[in-house]
Design an enzyme around this catalytic site. Structure first.
Site: not given
Length: 429
Positions: A324-325
């Site tokens: 996601e990040h």
């Protein structure tokens, strides 16, 4: 936080185990979600009242938040918060405005016009969490792209609290331009938006993060309405070389670990000394973290530091994770950008930490999780529009291509298709 030195395949295998542990869903939870949806679909407002009392401990007679309550919210929040909110709005709007697309009209061939119309969705529902923390930033990230897309009606739902909705949430909703707000949460709120009740309007699409019950409910109603994505636990991968700052890296790992116990925080580094320092720093910072109990459980269950022989190997492992990040704490982060194939959002260098993206930079913080960054994208203006193609042929233009259409239709055994073309030119024979 465990330090792991493994070959690529073994490291990937362990990462998959971490992710699977974070995404375990008990069958009892799925059954419960389906039962809630069925009950709300049939019982409507009565069912909403039942679940609001059962899960939130609040008796609700009227789910809608009044205009007066929304407008008064700004009186109960700090001026510094309002200033920060306005700055965030400015950046989110300026970034997402560049995503807007226009309809296409193709008139290159004589007698032929083809094109694509882009139209905003009529109405959407935005879910804003209200559990262990309050997220005004989620209001901006979900609502502002919809406003820019031209969505006519934006309905927001958020769980009730004893004493009412957090005024910071209401202030953000007012600033972003939400049209209606309802105090309902959980799977029952998703069901209400999908099917409609006496009080809650049915919408065309539901967006916004939530807990496991909310995520499963969105999956269940997909097809009845559209949804943004099935959000799993929050996750971060930090790729670091010897130039990485252990304090910064530890702080960034914990910024995701504090979300909930199922969050995943992984550091991949080429430097053993840095790995040891990050491990120590995580423990040191946990001692003073207000949400340390949640963060510690997350780190213990789903956190790890992987040692790899090269930066190339680190990026290869990150691409397999599709986080996601992704943070790049390396000497030349911009040069590595071409090698990043799968990530929701990428943060380049020590002064571009993940919370910058969460709150202020402008790109959306609603991101694909659980490896879905391999095929999903961050929330954008595109998520709030739909496209229709159109075709216009003159008689002569159709006549020139009729034989191709008839040939293809007959080969597929769809003779009425062929007939629909032939009948237009029979009188000429």
């Amino acid at each position: 936080m465990e330090i792991i030195y493994e070959e690529f395949k073994e490291a990937l295998s362990k990462i998959k185990v971490l992710r699977e542990n974070a995404n375990i869903i008990e069958e009892t939870v799925q059954r419960s979600v389906r039962e809630i949806i069925r009950h709300v679909r049939e019982g409507k407002d009565e069912a909403l009242s039942f679940y609001t009392k059962k899960f939130d401990g609040v008796e609700m007679k009227n789910f809608r938040v009044s205009e007066e309550e929304i407008q008064q919210a700004s009186m109960f929040v700090e001026n510094s918060f309002l200033e920060a909110l306005k700055e965030a709005k400015k950046n989110v709007v300026s970034y997402h405005e560049k995503q807007k697309k226009h309809s296409i009209f193709d008139c290159e061939s004589k007698g032929i016009i083809r094109g694509q119309l882009i139209r905003p969705l009529e109405n959407i529902g935005v879910y804003v969490p209200g559990g262990t923390a309050s997220y005004p930033s989620s209001v901006l990230m979900n609502v502002l792209p919809a406003k820019l897309a031209g969505v006519k009606k934006i309905v927001m739902v958020t769980p009730p609290r004893k004493g009412g909705i957090d005024p910071h949430i209401l202030a953000a909703a007012d600033l972003a331009g939400v049209d209606e707000i309802y105090t309902i949460g959980g799977a029952q709120a998703i069901a209400a938006l999908a099917y409609g009740t006496e009080s809650i309007p049915k919408v065309d699409k539901i967006v916004g993060p939530g807990n496991l019950y909310v995520a499963l409910a969105k999956r269940e109603v997909y097809g009845i309405v559209n949804i943004d994505m099935i959000a799993g636990p929050s996750e971060i991968v930090v790729v670091a070389d010897e130039t990485g700052n252990a304090k910064y890296i530890a702080a960034d790992l914990l910024s995701q670990a504090e979300h909930d116990e199922r969050a995943t925080a992984i550091c991949i580094t080429t430097n053993m000394e840095l790995a040891k320092e990050v491990e120590k720093e995580v423990e040191r910072q946990l001692e003073t973290l207000p949400r340390s109990e949640i963060a510690r459980e997350s780190i213990n269950r789903n956190g790890a530091i992987f040692i790899v022989p090269s930066l190339e190997e680190a990026l290869k492992l990150s691409n397999e994770i599709a986080p996601e990040h992704l943070e790049l704490h390396i000497k030349e982060p911009m040069n590595a950008l071409d090698y990043v194939k799968h990530a929701g959002s990428i943060f380049l260098g020590p002064y571009s930490p993940e919370p910058l993206g969460d709150y202020l930079a402008g790109p959306n913080h609603v991101l694909p999780t659980s490896g879905t960054a391999r095929f999903f994208s961050p929330l954008s203006v595109d998520d709030f529009v739909k496209k229709s193609s159109f075709i216009s042929y003159t008689e002569e233009a159709l006549k020139n291509v009729q034989h191709h259409i008839v040939e293809l239709a007959n080969k597929e055994g769809l003779h009425a298709h062929a007939r629909a073309i032939q009948i237009r030119f029979e009188e000429e024979k």
